[in-house]
Design a protein around this motif. Sequence first.
Motif, PDB file in Angstrom:
ATOM      1  N   GLY A 142      50.545 -69.965 -16.457  1.00 50.05           N
ATOM      2  CA  GLY A 142      49.723 -69.498 -17.569  1.00 50.05           C
ATOM      3  C   GLY A 142      50.731 -68.862 -18.612  1.00 50.05           C
ATOM      4  N   LEU A 143      50.150 -69.590 -19.703  1.00 44.00           N
ATOM      5  CA  LEU A 143      51.037 -69.115 -20.986  1.00 44.00           C
ATOM      6  C   LEU A 143      51.233 -67.830 -21.219  1.00 44.00           C
ATOM      7  N   THR A 144      50.016 -67.003 -21.079  1.00 42.45           N
ATOM      8  CA  THR A 144      49.887 -65.626 -21.175  1.00 42.45           C
ATOM      9  C   THR A 144      50.098 -64.630 -20.353  1.00 42.45           C
ATOM     10  N   THR A 145      49.618 -65.134 -19.241  1.00 48.19           N
ATOM     11  CA  THR A 145      49.470 -64.149 -17.881  1.00 48.19           C
ATOM     12  C   THR A 145      50.780 -64.441 -17.159  1.00 48.19           C
ATOM     13  N   GLY A 146      51.474 -65.749 -17.136  1.00 47.52           N
ATOM     14  CA  GLY A 146      52.755 -65.987 -16.325  1.00 47.52           C
ATOM     15  C   GLY A 146      52.035 -66.230 -14.850  1.00 47.52           C
ATOM     16  N   LYS A 147      50.787 -66.084 -14.624  1.00 45.92           N
ATOM     17  CA  LYS A 147      50.268 -66.614 -13.241  1.00 45.92           C
ATOM     18  C   LYS A 147      50.323 -67.958 -12.999  1.00 45.92           C
ATOM     19  N   ALA A 148      50.372 -68.341 -11.818  1.00 49.51           N
ATOM     20  CA  ALA A 148      50.305 -69.831 -11.265  1.00 49.51           C
ATOM     21  C   ALA A 148      48.938 -70.059 -11.318  1.00 49.51           C
ATOM     22  N   LEU A 149      48.463 -71.098 -12.255  1.00 48.05           N
ATOM     23  CA  LEU A 149      47.052 -71.478 -12.153  1.00 48.05           C
ATOM     24  C   LEU A 149      46.879 -73.206 -12.223  1.00 48.05           C
ATOM     25  N   VAL A 150      45.891 -73.400 -11.563  1.00 47.28           N
ATOM     26  CA  VAL A 150      45.572 -74.891 -11.695  1.00 47.28           C
ATOM     27  C   VAL A 150      45.460 -75.363 -13.344  1.00 47.28           C
ATOM     28  N   ASP A 151      46.006 -76.385 -13.323  1.00 51.53           N
ATOM     29  CA  ASP A 151      45.996 -76.988 -14.757  1.00 51.53           C
ATOM     30  C   ASP A 151      44.645 -77.895 -14.711  1.00 51.53           C
ATOM     31  N   TRP A 152      43.745 -77.312 -15.609  1.00 55.71           N
ATOM     32  CA  TRP A 152      42.525 -78.053 -15.603  1.00 55.71           C
ATOM     33  C   TRP A 152      42.261 -79.236 -16.482  1.00 55.71           C
ATOM     34  N   GLN A 153      41.813 -80.109 -15.558  1.00 59.44           N
ATOM     35  CA  GLN A 153      41.628 -81.430 -15.954  1.00 59.44           C
ATOM     36  C   GLN A 153      40.259 -81.923 -15.334  1.00 59.44           C
ATOM     37  N   PRO A 154      39.436 -82.708 -16.071  1.00 60.51           N
ATOM     38  CA  PRO A 154      38.047 -83.210 -15.359  1.00 60.51           C
ATOM     39  C   PRO A 154      38.362 -83.904 -14.226  1.00 60.51           C
ATOM     40  N   THR A 155      39.460 -84.477 -14.018  1.00 61.74           N
ATOM     41  CA  THR A 155      39.694 -85.283 -12.512  1.00 61.74           C
ATOM     42  C   THR A 155      39.954 -84.647 -11.610  1.00 61.74           C
ATOM     43  N   VAL A 156      40.113 -83.126 -11.615  1.00 66.37           N
ATOM     44  CA  VAL A 156      40.190 -82.354 -10.544  1.00 66.37           C
ATOM     45  C   VAL A 156      39.086 -82.527  -9.629  1.00 66.37           C
ATOM     46  N   ILE A 157      37.827 -82.559 -10.524  1.00 62.99           N
ATOM     47  CA  ILE A 157      36.444 -82.680  -9.814  1.00 62.99           C
ATOM     48  C   ILE A 157      36.478 -84.082  -9.243  1.00 62.99           C
ATOM     49  N   HIS A 158      36.831 -85.164  -9.983  1.00 62.89           N
ATOM     50  CA  HIS A 158      36.619 -86.468  -9.645  1.00 62.89           C
ATOM     51  C   HIS A 158      37.555 -87.388 -10.561  1.00 62.89           C
ATOM     52  N   PRO A 159      38.351 -88.390  -9.734  1.00 64.45           N
ATOM     53  CA  PRO A 159      39.430 -88.902 -10.654  1.00 64.45           C
ATOM     54  C   PRO A 159      38.739 -89.793 -11.703  1.00 64.45           C
ATOM     55  N   GLN A 160      37.517 -90.110 -11.936  1.00 63.92           N
ATOM     56  CA  GLN A 160      37.237 -90.979 -12.854  1.00 63.92           C
ATOM     57  C   GLN A 160      36.478 -90.295 -14.022  1.00 63.92           C
ATOM     58  N   LEU A 161      36.383 -88.762 -13.871  1.00 65.98           N
ATOM     59  CA  LEU A 161      35.738 -88.078 -14.761  1.00 65.98           C
ATOM     60  C   LEU A 161      36.555 -87.638 -16.111  1.00 65.98           C
ATOM     61  N   THR A 162      36.067 -87.874 -17.285  1.00 68.86           N
ATOM     62  CA  THR A 162      36.774 -87.757 -18.350  1.00 68.86           C
ATOM     63  C   THR A 162      36.290 -86.532 -19.139  1.00 68.86           C
ATOM     64  N   GLU A 163      37.107 -86.307 -20.405  1.00 66.76           N
ATOM     65  CA  GLU A 163      36.827 -85.069 -21.147  1.00 66.76           C
ATOM     66  C   GLU A 163      35.459 -84.917 -21.518  1.00 66.76           C
ATOM     67  N   GLY A 164      34.660 -84.148 -21.269  1.00 62.50           N
ATOM     68  CA  GLY A 164      33.416 -83.793 -21.695  1.00 62.50           C
ATOM     69  C   GLY A 164      32.243 -84.468 -21.094  1.00 62.50           C
ATOM     70  N   ALA A 165      32.562 -85.193 -20.085  1.00 57.09           N
ATOM     71  CA  ALA A 165      31.584 -85.920 -19.134  1.00 57.09           C
ATOM     72  C   ALA A 165      31.376 -85.029 -18.059  1.00 57.09           C
ATOM     73  N   SER A 166      30.345 -85.383 -17.387  1.00 58.87           N
ATOM     74  CA  SER A 166      29.652 -84.519 -16.443  1.00 58.87           C
ATOM     75  C   SER A 166      29.056 -85.376 -15.306  1.00 58.87           C
ATOM     76  N   LEU A 167      28.965 -84.837 -14.035  1.00 49.69           N
ATOM     77  CA  LEU A 167      28.294 -85.716 -13.000  1.00 49.69           C
ATOM     78  C   LEU A 167      26.907 -85.298 -12.698  1.00 49.69           C
ATOM     79  N   LYS A 168      26.264 -86.269 -12.501  1.00 45.77           N
ATOM     80  CA  LYS A 168      24.749 -86.208 -12.321  1.00 45.77           C
ATOM     81  C   LYS A 168      24.211 -86.938 -11.193  1.00 45.77           C
ATOM     82  N   THR A 169      23.142 -86.431 -10.489  1.00 42.47           N
ATOM     83  CA  THR A 169      22.382 -87.236  -9.512  1.00 42.47           C
ATOM     84  C   THR A 169      20.955 -87.139  -9.799  1.00 42.47           C
TER      85      THR A 169
END
Length: 544
Positions: A142-169
């Motif tokens: 983390g840039l301000t806390t210095g803590k180790a954090l997961v770098d958030w990307q939509p692909t963390v949820i699903h590899p085809q998920l893109t910025e601003g997209a969402s999963l629906k059923t």
Amino acid sequence: MRSGAKVAVVGGVFVLVAGGLGYGVYNVVLGGGEAGGTESASASSEVRTGPPSKSEIEETAKGFLKAWASGDAAAAALLTNNEDVAGPLLTGYSEAAHVTKAVITPGPAVGTKVPYTVKATVSYEGKTKPWSYASELTVVRGLTTGKALVDWQPTVIHPQLTEGASLKTGESSTAAIEAVDHNGKVLDKEKYPSLGPILDSLREKYGDSTGGSPGIETWIEPADTQLPDTTLLTLAKGKPGRLQTTLDAGAQAAAEKAVKQFSGASVVAVKPSTGSIRAVANNPATGFNAAMQGEQAPGSTMKIVTAAMLIEKGLASANSPIECPKDVMYQGNTFHNLKYFSLPDTDTFTTSFARSCNTAFIKKIDDVNDDAALAKEARDVFGIGLNWKTGVVSVDGSVPEASGGVAAAQYIGQGTVQMNALNMASITATARNGTFRQPVLVPRELDDRQLAVASRSLSQNVTRQLNDMMRATASWGTGKAAMSSVRGDKGAKTGSAEVDGQGTSNSWFTGFNNDLAAAAVVQSGGHGGDAAGPVVAAVLRAGS
């Protein structure tokens, strides 16, 4: 279950399975259970710097995946470097995507990346189906806390998920389609993966007009409402409506196989007599349809258009001699041939075309005496930039009016010229018959859309000369090796396009065989005949 770990399951649950990181065993319940753990930062007040350590990577990934597995979206989001964006997506995984159970199995960390597999269950209105996929996360500091954090990307949820997209059923917004080729053979994304984005687009546009009914699905809803949804899982099939396309299953199969030889490749085939698109393939197969939407310099394949312009203006002819020195200067810009080759002054324009002599074309620019001449030729004869309506989103190429060195570079397909495989296949199709026929993926009659029309055709004499020059390229010129396996009346043009910051040129190739034209580009593929050439040849052999 890996490493002999045992997990107690209560109710509808998400479960983290012991994996390569040496995780312990957790009893977790969706909406309750043990919290997700804490960020792995130093206990002291000092802000740590530098890359996260191996232990920090393991502990951070452990905490995040455990929180996500337990259904605690808030705790998982806290362990990312973008809590505000991660939180809603993690919450939506169960609430909007209706994932009722997920077993997450992490693998060994590779540097700062931690891969994992997800085996989930999706349930909606009594319909339930398993859903499996793999993804990965990256741990950063983390840039301000210095803590180790997961770098958030939509692909963390699903590899085809893109910025601003969402999963629906839920119930799909449009009816399913059964796309068929021009012979009635069914086309599906499982057998023809490159068609995935195209079939999604066709469904979005034509699904409600083909007589089908919606099903129950899990899909990615993109941020851009102009883009189609991407179906990931079908819980209950709707009644598909039949949609006729111009594609050819044989050519498509050959195209899919051919592009897999390279990490970045696209190919399109077009029928010159009708404009019907017979094949579209990309590698990678999912996501951006580079074959129809890409915009890149096409290299010497553009010489088809330049040659047509020069012949029409009476400045060159197939059987007349033309100069081809090793290099040439134009308005302070030096252009040269591959390895500085030159040709005797007695050699014809056909030889310069077949050998891909750059200087022969650039030396004619002063005689043309019109900086806009190439742009006019591309638009008025070859239909470039006329707002094509293929049936799906496509880019119809660009040759801006230019002057000086930029105009000279355009003559050999560099500078500001922008094309994709569809555009170059269409240019070849136009050269083949002399008349531009706008490429189409679905028949115009389906929606009565207005197709682009070029303002004029090439004369029979110019068309004959272009065909003869392309035949020479395929039989003894730079396209000989690639086209040796193609039978029938055949022609070709090779190209290699230099890209700033790229060590190896992009490989371009376009060709025809009887009433089929095809073009391909391979990223960093080098000479046109080496990489893109065999891709085009494979499609031409299989097409109809």
